[in-house]
Design an enzyme around this catalytic site. Structure first.
Site, PDB file in Angstrom:
ATOM      1  N   LYS A  23       0.933  -1.265   0.076  1.00  7.50           N
ATOM      2  CA  LYS A  23      -0.015   0.052  -0.034  1.00  7.50           C
ATOM      3  C   LYS A  23       0.683   1.340   0.101  1.00  7.50           C
ATOM      4  CE  LYS A  23      -3.956   1.863   2.487  1.00  7.50           C
ATOM      5  NZ  LYS A  23      -4.824   1.823   3.595  1.00  7.50           N
TER       6      LYS A  23
ATOM      7  N   SER B  76      -9.735   2.019   2.692  1.00  6.40           N
ATOM      8  CA  SER B  76      -8.840   2.878   2.056  1.00  6.40           C
ATOM      9  C   SER B  76      -7.897   1.874   1.193  1.00  6.40           C
ATOM     10  CB  SER B  76      -8.177   3.746   2.914  1.00  6.40           C
ATOM     11  OG  SER B  76      -7.222   3.202   3.609  1.00  6.40           O
TER      12      SER B  76
ATOM     13  N   SER C 103     -10.226  -0.626   7.205  1.00 11.76           N
ATOM     14  CA  SER C 103      -9.528  -0.538   5.873  1.00 11.76           C
ATOM     15  C   SER C 103      -8.680  -1.653   5.059  1.00 11.76           C
ATOM     16  CB  SER C 103      -8.516   0.862   5.920  1.00 11.76           C
ATOM     17  OG  SER C 103      -9.320   1.932   6.033  1.00 11.76           O
TER      18      SER C 103
END
Length: 451
Positions: free
Chosen positions: A58, A133, A157
């Site tokens: 990420k 996210s 997330s």
């Protein structure tokens, strides 16, 4: 659109030339499915990583000599001078970072629409959001563009995008995995964790990235977990269910929840009905604390020490021009966080939220006196279409089942219980530092469902 890929467990037994072929395969897949926008850019082959298994990272986790932007314009072009602890641990175990996953800007969002690099699409149906996210991480694993990925979970997330995309997402206990090198959003809530194709891979990756870190004062002084070799699908648990939470869930999610409970009972697990504080208190508490901490953490991005500097006629203009590069959602959360921390409102909002957080933690502790794990939906619905939420408040409500776990610092895993027509994930929540039980019960259910 899902492409068949080898699992992380199988990849661990591959020889170096086969691993390099695997990397080339993923590069071709990423180019073929660029429409998904799961990667911020197509990864490059690093000769220093020859023979190391590729793991997608990420874009808020630092990788030395690699750009880390948190999907924000303000950090565009910033190259990390060091590795996050989890990256060092990957490399020590013959794994390597491979590409940057798209995400909501600074982790602030539930759909991965709030990215400077454009929105990520769900590989199951490209008209749907992949969640957020960590939407890029989940979409890449679900679409066959990555073996596995590391995401971060501040209020769901990891688990929510895993649910929307039909993959497995594990949020470890707070302190189980080092946060050193994770660009901070809400320091007391967030944890790095794996998004994988199955429970075994999640267990394997957790064992690699967990463990003590002297660079992170919030990391527990504990050895790395050894869950993979101990995975047991035959263990029987006392499982708590919270039926009063279901009133906000869609009929599809409710049906999937109760159908899965029947399966768990048939497997020999004991089902215990419990009650808990209304989810509206979870939402209010979480967003007050998260926004307050975001306001403090993002103050450093001012164009002086960090950030893509936009010059002005004076220092005030420089601050204003630089920080105006934040997206609307980030600016909104910074402003709200500054408000609840301001003089005259600190006691009324922030201090009260911290007291309710303690109450939520105590309620989890009380439930765990009578059970081993808690079983809940991950999200109140299946993946919505893009632009389905008309306000930020509607978006925040999609986190109602996940944020309590972060407030209490507990481990939780999302696994798919329905895959067609759209994925539906359910989560098992465990006691602090009892990832083994969470993984075992999920592993048993996964084998029983055989999706």
């Amino acid at each position: 659109m899902r492409a068949d890929t080898i699992t992380l467990k199988k990849a661990m037994s591959l020889k170096s030339p086969e691993i390099e072929e695997l990397k080339q395969h993923f590069i071709q897949q990423i180019e073929s499915y660029k429409e998904l926008n799961a990667y911020i850019h197509t990864p490059q082959i690093n000769p220093n990583d020859n023979g190391k298994i590729p793991i997608l990272i990420k874009d808020n986790i630092c990788v030395k000599d690699s750009e880390v932007t948190c999907a924000s314009k303000i950090l565009h072009g910033f190259v990390s001078p060091y590795n996050a602890t989890v990256i060092d641990k990957l490399q020590d175990s013959n794994l390597c970072p491979f590409g940057r996953a798209n995400m909501d800007e600074f982790g602030m969002g539930s759909t991965t629409e709030k990215s400077y690099y454009g929105r990520t699409k769900n590989p199951i149906d490209t008209s749907l959001v992949p969640g957020g996210s960590s939407g890029g991480s989940a979409a890449a694993v679900a679409g066959g563009l990555a073996l596995a990925s590391l995401g971060s979970d501040t209020g769901g997330s990891i688990r929510q995008p895993a649910s929307y995309c039909g993959v497995v997402g594990l949020k470890p206990t707070y302190g189980r995995v080092s946060r050193y090198g994770l660009v901070a959003y809400s320091s007391s809530l967030e944890q790095i964790g794996p998004i994988t194709q199955n429970v075994e891979d999640a267990s394997l990756l957790l064992d690699i990235i967990s463990g003590t870190c002297h660079k992170d004062s919030t990391c527990a002084n504990m050895e790395s977990t050894v869950t993979f070799s101990k995975l047991d699908s035959n263990r029987v648990f006392k499982i708590a269910i919270l039926e009063d939470f279901l009133q906000d869930a869609s009929h599809e999610v409710q049906n999937a929840y109760f159908d899965t409970i029947k399966i768990l009972e048939n497997m020999g697990h004991s089902i215990i009905r419990k009650e808990m504080l209304d989810t509206k208190y979870h939402i209010s508490t979480y967003y007050i604390i998260a926004m307050a901490e975001a306001s403090a953490n993002l103050a450093r991005f001012d164009g002086v020490r960090y950030g893509n500097r936009i010059e002005g006629n004076n220092l005030q203009d420089l601050y204003f021009n630089t920080r105006n590069q934040f997206g609307d959602e980030v600016q909104k959360r910074i402003l709200l966080g500054s408000f609840v921390l301001s003089s005259g409102y600190y006691d009324a909002y922030y201090l009260k939220a911290q007291k309710v957080r303690t109450l939520i933690k105590q309620q989890y502790d009380q439930i765990f006196q009578d059970c081993d794990v808690i079983f809940l939906p991950v999200a109140p619905s299946t993946a919505p279409k893009f632009n389905a939420t008309k306000s930020s408040l509607e978006m925040y409500l999609s986190d109602i089942y996940t944020i309590g776990v972060n407030l209490a610092g507990l481990p939780a895993i999302s696994i798919p219980v329905v895959k067609n027509p759209l994925p539906i994930g359910m989560q098992f929540i465990g006691k602090a530092f009892d990832e083994q039980s969470v993984l075992d019960v999920a592993f048993g259910l996964e084998k029983e469902l055989d999706l």
